[in-house]
Design a protein around this motif. Structure first.
Motif, PDB file in Angstrom:
ATOM      1  N   LEU A 129       0.814  -1.204   0.000  1.00  0.00           N
ATOM      2  CA  LEU A 129       0.000   0.000   0.000  1.00  0.00           C
ATOM      3  C   LEU A 129       0.850   1.257   0.000  1.00  0.00           C
ATOM      4  N   ASP A 130       0.248   2.365  -0.432  1.00  0.00           N
ATOM      5  CA  ASP A 130       0.883   3.669  -0.244  1.00  0.00           C
ATOM      6  C   ASP A 130      -0.169   4.680   0.171  1.00  0.00           C
ATOM      7  N   ARG A 131       0.228   5.933   0.329  1.00  0.00           N
ATOM      8  CA  ARG A 131      -0.635   6.944   0.945  1.00  0.00           C
ATOM      9  C   ARG A 131      -1.873   7.266   0.104  1.00  0.00           C
ATOM     10  N   ASP A 132      -1.886   6.917  -1.184  1.00  0.00           N
ATOM     11  CA  ASP A 132      -3.046   7.181  -2.032  1.00  0.00           C
ATOM     12  C   ASP A 132      -4.091   6.065  -1.957  1.00  0.00           C
ATOM     13  N   ASP A 133      -3.749   4.949  -1.342  1.00  0.00           N
ATOM     14  CA  ASP A 133      -4.669   3.823  -1.244  1.00  0.00           C
ATOM     15  C   ASP A 133      -5.614   4.011  -0.060  1.00  0.00           C
ATOM     16  N   VAL A 134      -6.768   3.343  -0.113  1.00  0.00           N
ATOM     17  CA  VAL A 134      -7.805   3.503   0.902  1.00  0.00           C
ATOM     18  C   VAL A 134      -8.304   2.130   1.336  1.00  0.00           C
TER      19      VAL A 134
END
Length: 276
Positions: A143-148
């Motif tokens: 995951l990265d910061r744009d994932d939800v």
């Protein structure tokens, strides 16, 4: 929505301009489950289309294609047979919703790992969360910061055992930092937490949302806004508020299929506010 010194998401809403075309409004994908489990993906896809994504495509196992095809119109459809064809089908997408009725199995794990390599922002829901019970670190690594992540409390406990003992707000904040992604902890007062410490508490929750499939619609709404290049945290808090507003506008008798059809009214009211 109760905010903690945050800009209003309405100011960042991705309204189209006169020269906007469908590809500029974003490309969103939704992963479907097998032939007997396609409804959740169709709900998410329709919600993404209604909230403004320019192109929405359902990616499905081959056995599901004949079930889905007669049930969609503006939504596109691409079967895939494995990780290689899934990567090719999802390449170039801005956001992908994965998990609704996808199956709690190794194929879902592989699909999420494959999608993480495409560069699309992921909205991981339902089976896409449950399948990582006891191995949450495997999910967090991709995951990265744009994932939800969009868990209800049961799914949250599977990924973050013990955190709810801290209280819902602190639990969501800690989970977002741990996952390095946005976390939407669903409930009567849904908590939206970003890995950078931003927190929002939604205050317009609706009891009419307590019916099957409404979470799939929410995942599609979040994905549709992210596909339009809205910041993932803002997209999540906007979608949560609009989801509840649509439910309140319908009231008793609401089923999940009604929610996408209520979105034009919610959008029209927001657009009128933005124009003043």
């Amino acid at each position: 929505m109760t905010e903690h010194a945050l800009p209003d998401w309405r100011h960042a809403f991705p309204w189209p301009s006169a020269d906007t075309h469908k590809h500029r409004r974003g490309r969103m994908g939704v992963i479907s489950g097998k032939a007997t489990q396609t409804g959740a993906a169709r709900l998410a896809a329709r919600a993404g289309l209604r909230i403004g994504a320019g192109v929405v495509r359902i990616l499905c196992p081959p056995d599901a294609a004949q079930v889905i095809a007669p049930a969609i119109e503006a939504i596109m459809l691409t079967p895939f047979t494995g990780s290689e064809t899934l990567f090719e089908a999802a390449e170039g997408m801005d956001a992908v919703v994965v998990g609704p009725a996808a199956g709690v199995n190794d194929a879902t794990v592989l699909n999420i790992h494959t999608l993480a390599e495409t560069g699309a922002a992921l909205v991981v829901d339902a089976d896409g969360l449950t399948v990582f019970e006891h191995r949450a670190a495997d999910l967090f690594r991709v995951l990265d910061r744009d994932d939800v992540l969009t868990p209800h409390e049961g799914e949250f406990r599977r990924l973050f055992p013990g955190l709810l003992d801290l209280g819902r707000v602190e639990a969501a904040a800690t989970a977002a930092a741990r996952a390095k992604a946005v976390v939407v902890l669903k409930g009567p007062a849904t908590i939206i937490a970003a890995p950078d410490g931003r927190i929002a508490v939604n205050d317009n929750g609706s009891p009419w949302l307590a019916t099957a499939g409404t979470g799939d619609v929410l995942a599609g709404m979040i994905g549709g806004l992210i596909a339009q290049r809205m910041d993932s945290f803002d997209a999540a808090r906007a979608a949560v508020w609009m989801h509840s507003a649509a439910a309140q506008g319908f009231g008793p008798g609401l089923i999940a299929e009604d929610l996408p059809e209520r979105l034009p009214g919610v959008l029209a009211a927001l657009y009128a506010q933005a124009a003043t």
